[in-house]
Design a protein around this motif. Sequence first.
Motif, PDB file in Angstrom:
ATOM      1  N   ARG A 131       0.835  -1.211   0.000  1.00 57.07           N
ATOM      2  CA  ARG A 131       0.000   0.000   0.000  1.00 57.07           C
ATOM      3  C   ARG A 131       0.866   1.257   0.000  1.00 57.07           C
ATOM      4  O   ARG A 131       0.586   2.226  -0.709  1.00 57.07           O
ATOM      5  CB  ARG A 131      -0.927   0.001   1.214  1.00 57.07           C
ATOM      6  N   GLY A 132       1.923   1.248   0.823  1.00 62.02           N
ATOM      7  CA  GLY A 132       2.822   2.406   0.850  1.00 62.02           C
ATOM      8  C   GLY A 132       3.545   2.600  -0.461  1.00 62.02           C
ATOM      9  O   GLY A 132       3.667   3.728  -0.963  1.00 62.02           O
ATOM     10  N   LEU A 133       4.030   1.491  -1.041  1.00 60.20           N
ATOM     11  CA  LEU A 133       4.720   1.556  -2.323  1.00 60.20           C
ATOM     12  C   LEU A 133       3.786   2.036  -3.420  1.00 60.20           C
ATOM     13  O   LEU A 133       4.171   2.831  -4.288  1.00 60.20           O
ATOM     14  CB  LEU A 133       5.286   0.180  -2.677  1.00 60.20           C
ATOM     15  N   ASP A 134       2.533   1.566  -3.383  1.00 60.48           N
ATOM     16  CA  ASP A 134       1.541   1.952  -4.392  1.00 60.48           C
ATOM     17  C   ASP A 134       1.310   3.459  -4.364  1.00 60.48           C
ATOM     18  O   ASP A 134       1.241   4.111  -5.412  1.00 60.48           O
ATOM     19  CB  ASP A 134       0.244   1.200  -4.117  1.00 60.48           C
ATOM     20  N   MET A 135       1.180   4.034  -3.156  1.00 58.04           N
ATOM     21  CA  MET A 135       0.975   5.465  -3.042  1.00 58.04           C
ATOM     22  C   MET A 135       2.197   6.234  -3.526  1.00 58.04           C
ATOM     23  O   MET A 135       2.067   7.270  -4.176  1.00 58.04           O
ATOM     24  CB  MET A 135       0.677   5.826  -1.577  1.00 58.04           C
ATOM     25  N   TRP A 136       3.397   5.721  -3.215  1.00 56.98           N
ATOM     26  CA  TRP A 136       4.626   6.434  -3.579  1.00 56.98           C
ATOM     27  C   TRP A 136       4.822   6.486  -5.081  1.00 56.98           C
ATOM     28  O   TRP A 136       5.042   7.556  -5.633  1.00 56.98           O
ATOM     29  CB  TRP A 136       5.823   5.758  -2.918  1.00 56.98           C
ATOM     30  N   TRP A 137       4.727   5.338  -5.753  1.00 60.83           N
ATOM     31  CA  TRP A 137       5.106   5.352  -7.161  1.00 60.83           C
ATOM     32  C   TRP A 137       3.985   5.819  -8.082  1.00 60.83           C
ATOM     33  O   TRP A 137       4.222   6.163  -9.226  1.00 60.83           O
ATOM     34  CB  TRP A 137       5.680   3.997  -7.579  1.00 60.83           C
ATOM     35  N   LYS A 138       2.744   5.840  -7.555  1.00 61.64           N
ATOM     36  CA  LYS A 138       1.638   6.334  -8.371  1.00 61.64           C
ATOM     37  C   LYS A 138       1.362   7.817  -8.177  1.00 61.64           C
ATOM     38  O   LYS A 138       0.954   8.505  -9.117  1.00 61.64           O
ATOM     39  CB  LYS A 138       0.357   5.542  -8.061  1.00 61.64           C
ATOM     40  N   ILE A 139       1.563   8.318  -6.951  1.00 63.64           N
ATOM     41  CA  ILE A 139       1.181   9.699  -6.646  1.00 63.64           C
ATOM     42  C   ILE A 139       2.378  10.555  -6.239  1.00 63.64           C
ATOM     43  O   ILE A 139       2.681  11.580  -6.857  1.00 63.64           O
ATOM     44  CB  ILE A 139       0.118   9.738  -5.524  1.00 63.64           C
ATOM     45  N   VAL A 140       3.087  10.135  -5.186  1.00 65.20           N
ATOM     46  CA  VAL A 140       4.106  10.996  -4.579  1.00 65.20           C
ATOM     47  C   VAL A 140       5.261  11.269  -5.538  1.00 65.20           C
ATOM     48  O   VAL A 140       5.636  12.429  -5.770  1.00 65.20           O
ATOM     49  CB  VAL A 140       4.636  10.363  -3.273  1.00 65.20           C
ATOM     50  N   SER A 187       3.588  22.207  -4.197  1.00 65.71           N
ATOM     51  CA  SER A 187       3.991  20.809  -4.368  1.00 65.71           C
ATOM     52  C   SER A 187       3.727  19.940  -3.149  1.00 65.71           C
ATOM     53  O   SER A 187       3.652  18.724  -3.257  1.00 65.71           O
ATOM     54  CB  SER A 187       5.478  20.726  -4.727  1.00 65.71           C
ATOM     55  N   GLY A 188       3.560  20.538  -1.962  1.00 67.19           N
ATOM     56  CA  GLY A 188       3.223  19.762  -0.772  1.00 67.19           C
ATOM     57  C   GLY A 188       4.435  19.210  -0.042  1.00 67.19           C
ATOM     58  O   GLY A 188       5.584  19.511  -0.361  1.00 67.19           O
ATOM     59  N   TYR A 189       4.152  18.349   0.950  1.00 74.28           N
ATOM     60  CA  TYR A 189       5.214  17.756   1.771  1.00 74.28           C
ATOM     61  C   TYR A 189       6.174  16.939   0.914  1.00 74.28           C
ATOM     62  O   TYR A 189       5.724  16.247  -0.003  1.00 74.28           O
ATOM     63  CB  TYR A 189       4.618  16.814   2.822  1.00 74.28           C
ATOM     64  N   LEU A 208       5.877  15.049  -7.180  1.00 75.52           N
ATOM     65  CA  LEU A 208       6.927  15.875  -6.593  1.00 75.52           C
ATOM     66  C   LEU A 208       8.153  16.038  -7.485  1.00 75.52           C
ATOM     67  O   LEU A 208       8.835  17.067  -7.416  1.00 75.52           O
ATOM     68  CB  LEU A 208       7.371  15.285  -5.252  1.00 75.52           C
ATOM     69  N   LEU A 209       8.450  15.044  -8.320  1.00 67.40           N
ATOM     70  CA  LEU A 209       9.673  15.096  -9.119  1.00 67.40           C
ATOM     71  C   LEU A 209       9.801  16.354  -9.968  1.00 67.40           C
ATOM     72  O   LEU A 209      10.854  17.006  -9.952  1.00 67.40           O
ATOM     73  CB  LEU A 209       9.780  13.842  -9.998  1.00 67.40           C
TER      74      LEU A 209
END
Length: 402
Positions: free
Chosen positions: A35-44, A95-97, A48-49
């Motif tokens: 779940r954490g990985l899914d949020m990171w590579w799909k959204i975060v 851009s957020g946190y 942010l990049l």
Amino acid sequence: MVKSKLKTIILASAVSIMAISLITFPQESVNASIRGLDMWWKIVFPSLLPFFIVSEMLIGFGVVKFIGVLLEPLMRPLFRVPGVGGFVWAMGMASGYPAGAKLTARMRQEGQLTKTEAERLVTFTNCSNPLFIFGAVSVGFFSNPQLGIILALAHYLGNFTVGIMMRFHGKDNSISTSKFSIKNAFNALHQTRINDKRPIGKLLGDAVMSSIQTLLMIGGFIILFSVLNQLLSNLHMIELLGAWLAILLQLVHLPETFSIPLISGLFEITLGNKLTSQVESVSLLQQAIIASIILAFSGFSVQAQVASILAETDINFKPYFIARLFHGIFAGLYTWLLWKPIYENMNQSDPNSKTVPVTYFGDGQWAFNTMEFMREIGPILTLISLMIYICIYAHRMQRNEH
């Protein structure tokens, strides 16, 4: 000496308990990690990049210095920080946190901020972006676009209030400011560009490398705290802490049913807001207050990311943490104050209804659609970016060998 040994015992025990829990609950840990990985590579990562890379380029080309000279007459009297703080503030909100923390650390490393100025600046430039507030929270969780207006106003007004409050942190710097001058700003821009001897290709490569390295660190923290939150739930620690928090909620006349969402939100803001939206038999105002507090506090996951970024400098993390506590109080208070004059006027028929009027549905749908679009293309952008990072890294390693 005793205090140091006690700290060692506590840290060692905590890590040991976590390791045992990972072995005891392997499937739940893997699911939480996914779940954490899914949020990171799909959204975060994809969201942010671009901001990180563009920010590095703007710093290298002297644009940030240009903006800093122009905004000096505004930022210095208000927040007792240099004008470059205006750029950090704007990029942090967009851009957020944890963009505000990364840019503050970057400014400190370049010597554009003193230690005290950096500690002031990071307290009010690290905030949630409008995309998350409208898309994920108001539309995604509450199905109510107008709620996003209240949450955003309370969040950014609370952040502004924190900035005003933290101007009294530290004793250095006078409040005297320079006059507004486009000529001086342009001269600063030109001089900064001249002083940076890197070619454009090298500058771009450094921007990509630095940005992706930071995002990899952020991804690690997101996955770690996703697993930690799940383990605490399996160990019934969330319920135990929630029982203590329920007493505090009673003192401020809020339902005890918010204790679990609030505890979860202290660790991870997405889960906390999702659980808050699912609490039944409470008013929408009460849900909005809790959601604002969670957004403002930002969760230990984000705070760990900020602490890791600030650790590369001499910036003290303690003022940032204290500011998050005050931000939570201010955001909850602003939500309560703005509810009747703004939200109830937009929903005069039924202020507590979660039904979205047709005339207002477009208010937050743009953010929800953007987040859904990013979920579709985010993994592709992430993989492409990581491949570029590997190529640049391999090329530099090969060149260094020769």
